[in-house]
Design a protein around this motif. Structure first.
Motif, PDB file in Angstrom:
ATOM      1  N   VAL A 116       0.914  -1.165  -0.017  1.00  0.00           N
ATOM      2  CA  VAL A 116      -0.045   0.120  -0.182  1.00  0.00           C
ATOM      3  C   VAL A 116       0.824   1.448  -0.097  1.00  0.00           C
ATOM      4  CG1 VAL A 116      -1.772   1.335   1.240  1.00  0.00           C
ATOM      5  CG2 VAL A 116      -1.783  -1.180   1.284  1.00  0.00           C
ATOM      6  N   ILE A 117       0.520   2.151  -0.947  1.00  0.00           N
ATOM      7  CA  ILE A 117       1.454   3.367  -0.956  1.00  0.00           C
ATOM      8  C   ILE A 117       0.493   4.269  -0.113  1.00  0.00           C
ATOM      9  CG2 ILE A 117       2.386   5.283  -2.328  1.00  0.00           C
ATOM     10  CD1 ILE A 117       2.361   3.118  -4.546  1.00  0.00           C
ATOM     11  N   ILE A 118       1.112   5.266   0.703  1.00  0.00           N
ATOM     12  CA  ILE A 118       0.504   6.242   1.569  1.00  0.00           C
ATOM     13  C   ILE A 118       1.389   7.338   1.440  1.00  0.00           C
ATOM     14  CG2 ILE A 118      -0.189   7.033   4.028  1.00  0.00           C
ATOM     15  CD1 ILE A 118      -0.711   4.265   4.544  1.00  0.00           C
ATOM     16  N   ASN A 119       0.910   8.466   0.435  1.00  0.00           N
ATOM     17  CA  ASN A 119       1.895   9.723   0.247  1.00  0.00           C
ATOM     18  C   ASN A 119       2.886   9.015  -0.515  1.00  0.00           C
ATOM     19  OD1 ASN A 119      -0.113  11.390   1.490  1.00  0.00           O
ATOM     20  ND2 ASN A 119       1.109  11.759   3.198  1.00  0.00           N
ATOM     21  N   ASN A 120       4.168   9.213  -0.168  1.00  0.00           N
ATOM     22  CA  ASN A 120       5.456   8.739  -0.593  1.00  0.00           C
ATOM     23  C   ASN A 120       5.791   7.567  -0.216  1.00  0.00           C
ATOM     24  OD1 ASN A 120       4.982  10.919  -2.215  1.00  0.00           O
ATOM     25  ND2 ASN A 120       7.066  11.878  -1.818  1.00  0.00           N
ATOM     26  N   PHE A 121       5.081   7.025   1.001  1.00  0.00           N
ATOM     27  CA  PHE A 121       5.836   5.866   1.761  1.00  0.00           C
ATOM     28  C   PHE A 121       5.015   4.632   1.191  1.00  0.00           C
ATOM     29  CE2 PHE A 121       5.334   3.094   5.525  1.00  0.00           C
ATOM     30  CZ  PHE A 121       6.651   2.835   5.755  1.00  0.00           C
ATOM     31  N   PHE A 122       5.655   3.402   1.095  1.00  0.00           N
ATOM     32  CA  PHE A 122       4.806   2.098   0.863  1.00  0.00           C
ATOM     33  C   PHE A 122       5.368   1.266   1.953  1.00  0.00           C
ATOM     34  CE2 PHE A 122       8.609   1.773  -1.981  1.00  0.00           C
ATOM     35  CZ  PHE A 122       9.082   0.701  -1.611  1.00  0.00           C
ATOM     36  N   ILE A 123       4.164   0.187   2.210  1.00  0.00           N
ATOM     37  CA  ILE A 123       4.810  -0.871   2.919  1.00  0.00           C
ATOM     38  C   ILE A 123       3.782  -1.866   2.566  1.00  0.00           C
ATOM     39  CG2 ILE A 123       2.603  -0.066   4.705  1.00  0.00           C
ATOM     40  CD1 ILE A 123       4.140  -1.319   6.921  1.00  0.00           C
ATOM     41  N   GLY A 124       4.318  -3.099   2.821  1.00  0.00           N
ATOM     42  CA  GLY A 124       3.702  -4.504   2.007  1.00  0.00           C
ATOM     43  C   GLY A 124       4.429  -5.707   2.416  1.00  0.00           C
ATOM     44  N   GLY A 125       4.417  -6.605   1.630  1.00  0.00           N
ATOM     45  CA  GLY A 125       5.026  -7.791   1.740  1.00  0.00           C
ATOM     46  C   GLY A 125       5.651  -8.585   0.580  1.00  0.00           C
ATOM     47  N   TYR A 126       6.530  -9.505   0.792  1.00  0.00           N
ATOM     48  CA  TYR A 126       7.182 -10.025  -0.600  1.00  0.00           C
ATOM     49  C   TYR A 126       7.621 -11.496  -0.153  1.00  0.00           C
ATOM     50  CZ  TYR A 126      11.745 -10.047   1.813  1.00  0.00           C
ATOM     51  OH  TYR A 126      12.789 -10.534   2.452  1.00  0.00           O
ATOM     52  N   GLY A 127       7.993 -12.027  -1.063  1.00  0.00           N
ATOM     53  CA  GLY A 127       8.696 -13.373  -1.006  1.00  0.00           C
ATOM     54  C   GLY A 127       9.568 -13.784  -2.301  1.00  0.00           C
ATOM     55  N   GLU A 128      10.629 -14.450  -1.922  1.00  0.00           N
ATOM     56  CA  GLU A 128      11.708 -14.554  -2.976  1.00  0.00           C
ATOM     57  C   GLU A 128      12.549 -15.760  -3.006  1.00  0.00           C
ATOM     58  OE1 GLU A 128      13.325 -11.171  -3.960  1.00  0.00           O
ATOM     59  OE2 GLU A 128      15.170 -11.155  -2.339  1.00  0.00           O
ATOM     60  N   GLY A 129      12.863 -16.696  -4.073  1.00  0.00           N
ATOM     61  CA  GLY A 129      13.824 -17.758  -3.712  1.00  0.00           C
ATOM     62  C   GLY A 129      14.593 -18.008  -4.740  1.00  0.00           C
ATOM     63  N   THR A 130      15.576 -18.980  -4.854  1.00  0.00           N
ATOM     64  CA  THR A 130      16.363 -19.349  -5.782  1.00  0.00           C
ATOM     65  C   THR A 130      15.674 -20.008  -6.966  1.00  0.00           C
ATOM     66  OG1 THR A 130      17.000 -21.056  -4.840  1.00  0.00           O
ATOM     67  CG2 THR A 130      18.671 -19.489  -4.683  1.00  0.00           C
ATOM     68  N   SER A 131      16.056 -19.618  -8.079  1.00  0.00           N
ATOM     69  CA  SER A 131      15.541 -19.953  -9.371  1.00  0.00           C
ATOM     70  C   SER A 131      16.252 -20.991 -10.322  1.00  0.00           C
ATOM     71  CB  SER A 131      14.990 -18.970 -10.202  1.00  0.00           C
ATOM     72  OG  SER A 131      13.968 -18.293  -9.725  1.00  0.00           O
ATOM     73  N   ASN A 132      17.678 -21.017  -9.986  1.00  0.00           N
ATOM     74  CA  ASN A 132      18.812 -21.876 -10.513  1.00  0.00           C
ATOM     75  C   ASN A 132      19.049 -22.623  -9.461  1.00  0.00           C
ATOM     76  OD1 ASN A 132      19.914 -19.446  -9.712  1.00  0.00           O
ATOM     77  ND2 ASN A 132      21.891 -20.097 -10.550  1.00  0.00           N
ATOM     78  N   SER A 133      19.837 -23.820  -9.890  1.00  0.00           N
ATOM     79  CA  SER A 133      20.656 -24.912  -9.114  1.00  0.00           C
ATOM     80  C   SER A 133      21.682 -24.410  -8.655  1.00  0.00           C
ATOM     81  CB  SER A 133      20.733 -26.282  -9.841  1.00  0.00           C
ATOM     82  OG  SER A 133      21.323 -27.094  -8.862  1.00  0.00           O
ATOM     83  N   PHE A 150      17.560 -21.787  -1.558  1.00  0.00           N
ATOM     84  CA  PHE A 150      17.275 -20.423  -0.591  1.00  0.00           C
ATOM     85  C   PHE A 150      16.213 -19.446  -0.701  1.00  0.00           C
ATOM     86  CE2 PHE A 150      19.881 -16.169   0.380  1.00  0.00           C
ATOM     87  CZ  PHE A 150      19.192 -16.076   1.768  1.00  0.00           C
ATOM     88  N   GLY A 151      15.335 -19.493   0.278  1.00  0.00           N
ATOM     89  CA  GLY A 151      14.047 -18.631   0.177  1.00  0.00           C
ATOM     90  C   GLY A 151      13.697 -18.120   1.412  1.00  0.00           C
ATOM     91  N   TYR A 152      12.900 -16.986   1.051  1.00  0.00           N
ATOM     92  CA  TYR A 152      12.581 -16.271   2.281  1.00  0.00           C
ATOM     93  C   TYR A 152      11.344 -15.282   1.964  1.00  0.00           C
ATOM     94  CZ  TYR A 152      16.228 -13.264  -0.012  1.00  0.00           C
ATOM     95  OH  TYR A 152      16.792 -12.992  -1.145  1.00  0.00           O
ATOM     96  N   GLY A 153      10.857 -14.589   3.005  1.00  0.00           N
ATOM     97  CA  GLY A 153       9.707 -13.507   2.749  1.00  0.00           C
ATOM     98  C   GLY A 153       9.466 -12.952   3.971  1.00  0.00           C
ATOM     99  N   GLY A 154       8.817 -11.843   3.725  1.00  0.00           N
ATOM    100  CA  GLY A 154       8.459 -10.937   5.202  1.00  0.00           C
ATOM    101  C   GLY A 154       8.154  -9.367   4.594  1.00  0.00           C
ATOM    102  N   PHE A 155       8.383  -8.218   5.249  1.00  0.00           N
ATOM    103  CA  PHE A 155       7.952  -7.125   4.878  1.00  0.00           C
ATOM    104  C   PHE A 155       8.747  -6.435   4.117  1.00  0.00           C
ATOM    105  CE2 PHE A 155       6.891  -8.390   9.444  1.00  0.00           C
ATOM    106  CZ  PHE A 155       5.651  -8.042   9.714  1.00  0.00           C
ATOM    107  N   TRP A 156       8.131  -5.392   3.392  1.00  0.00           N
ATOM    108  CA  TRP A 156       8.914  -4.498   2.340  1.00  0.00           C
ATOM    109  C   TRP A 156       8.259  -3.163   2.625  1.00  0.00           C
ATOM    110  CZ3 TRP A 156       7.654  -5.419  -3.528  1.00  0.00           C
ATOM    111  CH2 TRP A 156       8.387  -4.769  -4.331  1.00  0.00           C
ATOM    112  N   LEU A 157       9.398  -2.326   2.917  1.00  0.00           N
ATOM    113  CA  LEU A 157       9.179  -1.017   3.343  1.00  0.00           C
ATOM    114  C   LEU A 157       9.939  -0.072   2.359  1.00  0.00           C
ATOM    115  CD1 LEU A 157       9.960  -1.373   7.190  1.00  0.00           C
ATOM    116  CD2 LEU A 157       7.521  -1.517   5.966  1.00  0.00           C
ATOM    117  N   GLY A 158       9.486   1.031   2.106  1.00  0.00           N
ATOM    118  CA  GLY A 158      10.332   2.228   1.213  1.00  0.00           C
ATOM    119  C   GLY A 158       9.661   3.247   1.111  1.00  0.00           C
TER     120      GLY A 158
END
Length: 211
Positions: A80-97, A111-119
Motif C-alpha cells: 500500500v502506498i501512503i503519500n510517498n511511503f509504502f509498506i507491504g510484503g514479499y517473497g523470493e527464492g532461488t530459481s537456478n541450481s 534459498f528462500g525467504y519472505g516478509g516485510f517490504w518498506l520503502g
C-alpha cells in the motif's frame, strides 16, 4: 450649542457603529474559532496530511552470487502506498541450481525467504525518480549432503536497496537498482556460513497498480 449637539450626535453614532462592528455575530464566531484553533491540542495525526493512497503488486527478480556461484532470486510482492511511503510484503527464492563447489559437499542448495517490504519514493511524479527500500524476511537454506542427507537451517535476511523507478503509465512502473543482501543465523550447515549467502545484487521489479 447646535454645533455641540450635532458633534455629540455624530460621536454617539460613530461609537454605536463601532460597537455594532465589534459585537457582530460573524466577528464573534470568527473570534471564537480563532481562540479554539489557538488552544487546539497538537497531535501527530492532526499534522498528517493524506495526499494519496493506492496499492501495487508485481514480480521481482535479483541477480547475485551464492557461495561464489551465479544465482537468480525470483518472486513477487505488493503493498500500500501512503503519500510517498509504502509498506507491504514479499517473497523470493532461488530459481537456478546452486552447488557447494568444488567438492559438491552440499548440493542442490535452495534459498528462500519472505516478509516485510518498506520503502520511500522521492518525487514520484517525475518520469524517473529515486526509491529507497528495505526487505526484511525469514526463510531457510536447504540442500543435500554427500551422504544424501537433507539439511535445512532457518535464516533472517535484510536487503536494503537503492533504485531508480521509471513511470511507463499510470498503471505500470519499472524499478531498477542495486541491493545488498545480509543473511543471519545460518548455523547448522557445516560447509556454509552467513557470508556465503550475503552479497551485492542487481534488483528489478515490475510494479502494477494505480500510481
Amino acid at each position: 450649542m447646535r454645533k455641540l449637539t450635532l458633534l455629540t450626535a455624530l460621536l454617539m453614532v460613530s461609537v454605536f457603529l463601532m460597537a455594532q462592528k465589534t459585537i457582530s455575530p460573524d466577528d464573534y464566531i470568527e473570534k471564537k474559532e480563532k481562540a479554539y484553533n489557538n488552544n487546539e491540542i497538537q497531535t501527530v495525526m492532526s499534522s498528517f496530511e493524506l495526499k494519496r493512497i493506492s496499492g501495487f503488486g508485481g514480480p521481482t527478480i535479483s541477480f547475485t552470487q551464492i557461495d561464489g556461484e551465479f544465482a537468480v532470486m525470483s518472486g513477487g510482492g505488493g503493498g500500500v502506498i501512503i503519500n510517498n511511503f509504502f509498506i507491504g510484503g514479499y517473497g523470493e527464492g532461488t530459481s537456478n541450481s546452486i552447488n557447494n563447489s568444488p567438492s559438491l559437499e552440499f548440493r542442490n542448495v535452495e534459498f528462500g525467504y519472505g516478509g516485510f517490504w518498506l520503502g520511500y519514493e522521492f518525487m514520484p511524479q517525475r518520469l524517473i525518480h529515486p526509491v529507497v527500500s528495505t526487505r526484511l524476511g525469514w526463510g531457510n537454506v536447504s540442500g543435500i549432503t554427500q551422504g544424501n542427507q537433507i539439511l535445512r537451517d532457518g535464516v533472517f535476511v535484510v536487503i536494503p536497496t537503492v533504485s531508480a523507478e521509471i513511470n511507463f503509465t499510470r498503471y505500470f512502473k519499472l524499478n531498477l537498482g542495486v541491493e545488498y543482501r545480509q543473511t543471519f543465523n545460518l548455523n547448522n550447515i557445516p560447509s556454509l556460513s552467513n557470508k556465503d549467502f550475503s552479497n551485492v545484487g542487481v534488483y528489478m521489479s515490475f510494479l502494477f497498480g494505480w500510481f
